[in-house]
Scaffold this active site. Structure first.
Site, PDB file in Angstrom:
ATOM      1  CG  HIS A   1      -2.423  -2.715 -20.052  1.00  0.00           C
ATOM      2  ND1 HIS A   1      -3.667  -3.167 -20.448  1.00  0.00           N
ATOM      3  CD2 HIS A   1      -2.649  -1.837 -19.039  1.00  0.00           C
ATOM      4  CE1 HIS A   1      -4.596  -2.580 -19.721  1.00  0.00           C
ATOM      5  NE2 HIS A   1      -4.010  -1.780 -18.859  1.00  0.00           N
TER       6      HIS A   1
ATOM      7  N   GLY B   1       3.245   9.098   2.051  1.00  0.00           N
ATOM      8  CA  GLY B   1       1.970   9.013   1.359  1.00  0.00           C
ATOM      9  C   GLY B   1       2.050   9.315  -0.130  1.00  0.00           C
TER      10      GLY B   1
ATOM     11  NE  ARG C   1      16.512  11.643 -10.867  1.00  0.00           N
ATOM     12  CZ  ARG C   1      16.972  10.924 -11.869  1.00  0.00           C
ATOM     13  NH1 ARG C   1      17.973  10.082 -11.653  1.00  0.00           N
ATOM     14  NH2 ARG C   1      16.445  11.009 -13.080  1.00  0.00           N
TER      15      ARG C   1
ATOM     16  CE  LYS D   1      18.281  13.795   5.348  1.00  0.00           C
ATOM     17  NZ  LYS D   1      18.325  14.968   6.265  1.00  0.00           N
TER      18      LYS D   1
END
Length: 216
Positions: free
Chosen positions: A130, A162, A200, A203
């Protein structure tokens, strides 16, 4: 009772083996009808849903494996695999890729490299669907003019957990790992582990850490 259990287990085995065979036949026919470029060595547990525009392309490499539907690789939130390419879209899947109950919705380009594993219920979108302009979005009928779309590139060896959502314009580097349930809207460098909403850095992968030790 033991005989009944053995009979039941045998029946299940026959069902799944039969399902694998007829899934392969029907999927091959659907690939053919949608002009998908594929190899006959793919393994199909369940039947996918395809919506491939005549003005788009869908290419699958060797040894493609997928689970599609509620009876295959049961991990919750089961669905059939969706492969959708709108006009001008390009889907590319490399060699030795395995996926379960995923949705690939392509309006630009979605490229998946070799040896990639994608977990259950993951969705990959290369479009916003959209307009971000409320005036355009709220028109009736709704206008798709100016809807943003950018390619998604997933490099070799990536593992995606998943229930992950990957959004437009994302590049995921070689051998990176994405934690389950993540929402990815920015690039992930090679050999790193990312997770969360938004995803984010967590490691480095084991391989990356090993390289650092060797270099030191």
């Amino acid at each position: 009772m033991k005989l009944i259990r053995k009979f039941y287990r045998g029946l299940r085995f026959v069902y799944y083996e039969t399902a694998r065979m007829y899934s392969w036949v029907i999927t091959r026919f659907k690939f053919y009808l949608n002009d998908v470029k594929f190899h006959n060595d793919f393994i199909s547990y369940g039947i996918p849903i395809l919506d491939i525009s005549p003005d788009s392309s869908f290419t699958i490499g060797k040894k493609f494996r997928f689970n599609s539907g509620k009876y295959h690789a049961m991990g919750g939130r089961q669905q059939q695999c969706y492969f959708v390419a709108a006009k001008g879209g390009e889907i590319i899947i490399g060699d030795n890729v395995g996926v379960t109950s995923i949705a690939i919705i392509c309006h630009s380009k979605i490229s998946i490299g070799n040896n990639v594993k994608i977990g259950i219920n993951t969705v990959i979108y290369d479009t916003d669907f959209h307009s971000l302009d409320a005036k355009v979005r709220n028109q009736y009928p709704e206008s798709i003019e100016g809807v943003k779309r950018r390619p998604v590139i997933i490099h070799d060896g990536v593992f995606i957990g998943g229930h992950t959502t990957i959004l437009k314009g994302v590049t995921i580097g070689e051998n990176a790992i994405v934690g389950a349930g993540s929402v990815v809207f920015q690039d992930i460098p090679a050999e790193q582990i990312w997770a969360g909403n938004p995803a984010r850095f967590v490691k480095n992968t084991y391989s990356n850490e090993l390289k650092k030790v060797v270099n030191e």
